[in-house]
Motif scaffolding. Structure first.
Motif, PDB file in Angstrom:
ATOM      1  N   VAL A  85       0.839  -1.203   0.000  1.00 19.83           N
ATOM      2  CA  VAL A  85       0.000   0.000   0.000  1.00 19.83           C
ATOM      3  C   VAL A  85       0.872   1.250   0.000  1.00 19.83           C
ATOM      4  O   VAL A  85       0.614   2.210  -0.738  1.00 19.83           O
ATOM      5  CB  VAL A  85      -0.974   0.006   1.204  1.00 19.83           C
ATOM      6  N   ALA A  86       1.915   1.251   0.799  1.00 17.36           N
ATOM      7  CA  ALA A  86       2.812   2.406   0.857  1.00 17.36           C
ATOM      8  C   ALA A  86       3.459   2.645  -0.505  1.00 17.36           C
ATOM      9  O   ALA A  86       3.552   3.788  -0.964  1.00 17.36           O
ATOM     10  CB  ALA A  86       3.883   2.193   1.926  1.00 17.36           C
ATOM     11  N   GLU A  87       3.900   1.571  -1.146  1.00 19.28           N
ATOM     12  CA  GLU A  87       4.536   1.709  -2.459  1.00 19.28           C
ATOM     13  C   GLU A  87       3.549   2.201  -3.510  1.00 19.28           C
ATOM     14  O   GLU A  87       3.907   3.009  -4.369  1.00 19.28           O
ATOM     15  CB  GLU A  87       5.168   0.384  -2.882  1.00 19.28           C
ATOM     16  N   GLU A  88       2.311   1.734  -3.435  1.00 25.06           N
ATOM     17  CA  GLU A  88       1.286   2.184  -4.372  1.00 25.06           C
ATOM     18  C   GLU A  88       1.019   3.676  -4.214  1.00 25.06           C
ATOM     19  O   GLU A  88       0.627   4.350  -5.162  1.00 25.06           O
ATOM     20  CB  GLU A  88      -0.007   1.398  -4.175  1.00 25.06           C
ATOM     21  N   ARG A  89       1.229   4.205  -3.024  1.00 26.40           N
ATOM     22  CA  ARG A  89       0.996   5.625  -2.747  1.00 26.40           C
ATOM     23  C   ARG A  89       2.271   6.450  -2.867  1.00 26.40           C
ATOM     24  O   ARG A  89       2.304   7.610  -2.470  1.00 26.40           O
ATOM     25  CB  ARG A  89       0.396   5.787  -1.357  1.00 26.40           C
ATOM     26  N   GLY A  90       3.315   5.825  -3.378  1.00 23.68           N
ATOM     27  CA  GLY A  90       4.562   6.549  -3.585  1.00 23.68           C
ATOM     28  C   GLY A  90       5.482   6.589  -2.387  1.00 23.68           C
ATOM     29  O   GLY A  90       6.523   7.231  -2.428  1.00 23.68           O
ATOM     30  N   GLY A  91       5.130   5.909  -1.329  1.00 27.64           N
ATOM     31  CA  GLY A  91       5.967   5.882  -0.131  1.00 27.64           C
ATOM     32  C   GLY A  91       6.853   4.649  -0.105  1.00 27.64           C
ATOM     33  O   GLY A  91       6.860   3.842  -1.037  1.00 27.64           O
ATOM     34  N   THR A  92       7.579   4.536   0.960  1.00 27.84           N
ATOM     35  CA  THR A  92       8.418   3.350   1.139  1.00 27.84           C
ATOM     36  C   THR A  92       8.271   2.845   2.563  1.00 27.84           C
ATOM     37  O   THR A  92       8.212   3.633   3.514  1.00 27.84           O
ATOM     38  CB  THR A  92       9.911   3.650   0.879  1.00 27.84           C
ATOM     39  N   VAL A  93       8.182   1.571   2.682  1.00 30.42           N
ATOM     40  CA  VAL A  93       8.161   0.892   3.983  1.00 30.42           C
ATOM     41  C   VAL A  93       9.050  -0.325   3.834  1.00 30.42           C
ATOM     42  O   VAL A  93       8.900  -1.101   2.896  1.00 30.42           O
ATOM     43  CB  VAL A  93       6.725   0.456   4.390  1.00 30.42           C
ATOM     44  N   GLU A  94       9.993  -0.469   4.726  1.00 31.84           N
ATOM     45  CA  GLU A  94      10.874  -1.626   4.691  1.00 31.84           C
ATOM     46  C   GLU A  94      10.278  -2.748   5.527  1.00 31.84           C
ATOM     47  O   GLU A  94       9.770  -2.501   6.626  1.00 31.84           O
ATOM     48  CB  GLU A  94      12.259  -1.254   5.245  1.00 31.84           C
ATOM     49  N   LEU A  95      10.352  -3.952   5.001  1.00 35.03           N
ATOM     50  CA  LEU A  95       9.931  -5.104   5.796  1.00 35.03           C
ATOM     51  C   LEU A  95      10.926  -5.297   6.931  1.00 35.03           C
ATOM     52  O   LEU A  95      12.111  -4.979   6.797  1.00 35.03           O
ATOM     53  CB  LEU A  95       9.893  -6.363   4.934  1.00 35.03           C
ATOM     54  N   SER A  96      10.451  -5.847   8.038  1.00 40.10           N
ATOM     55  CA  SER A  96      11.329  -6.114   9.172  1.00 40.10           C
ATOM     56  C   SER A  96      12.354  -7.182   8.796  1.00 40.10           C
ATOM     57  O   SER A  96      12.157  -7.950   7.849  1.00 40.10           O
ATOM     58  CB  SER A  96      10.503  -6.600  10.362  1.00 40.10           C
TER      59      SER A  96
END
Length: 151
Positions: A85-96
């Motif tokens: 979801v973050a990537e679809e919105r242009g953001g980045t979230v790293e997996l743990s």
């Protein structure tokens, strides 16, 4: 706003899901249960998540072990969904590191194979039954797989 809410809710949901699966036992309604089956069921319901060591693991019903791993996998799936979801919105979230390591260590393994791997660890290392199941998974299975993957 929604992404922030999910980021806060995922750890709570993951813990609730995992705690809910730890005490699950499969019980066939048509079969009669013995006193030892009843005692095992009652003691596991009262076992807190922090006490999920080799003794509790070995005393758990096979279906409970599978349910526990399903709970872990569900929490990891939620983490992956948040990343998507973050990537679809242009953001980045790293997996743990745990989520990344789980994918590396168990990518080709079914849940029953993981259960057998944990079972085998406690059988081969009876002096380490005090260790928490997550410690065994992380230190004995996930971290070595991550180290091997980096090479």
């Amino acid at each position: 706003m929604t992404l922030d809410l999910f980021k806060r809710a995922v750890p709570a949901l993951a813990v609730a899901l995992i705690l809910g699966t730890v005490a699950c036992h499969r019980h066939d309604s048509g079969a009669s249960s013995s006193a030892s089956d009843t005692a095992t069921l009652e003691s596991s319901v009262d076992t807190p998540m922090t006490a999920l060591n080799g003794y509790v693991w070995e005393a758990s019903a096979p279906q409970s072990k599978l349910d526990f791993l399903l709970g872990v996998e569900c929490s990891l799936a939620m983490e992956a969904a948040l990343k998507q979801v973050a990537e679809e919105r242009g953001g980045t979230v790293e997996l743990s590191r745990f989520a990344n390591g789980w994918q590396i260590a168990f990518r080709d393994k079914a849940r029953p194979d993981i259960v057998r791997q944990i079972d085998e660890f406690y059988v081969q290392n009876p002096e380490q039954k005090e260790r928490h199941v997550f410690d065994v998974i992380w230190m004995e299975m996930v971290r070595p797989a991550m180290t091997t993957e980096k090479r």
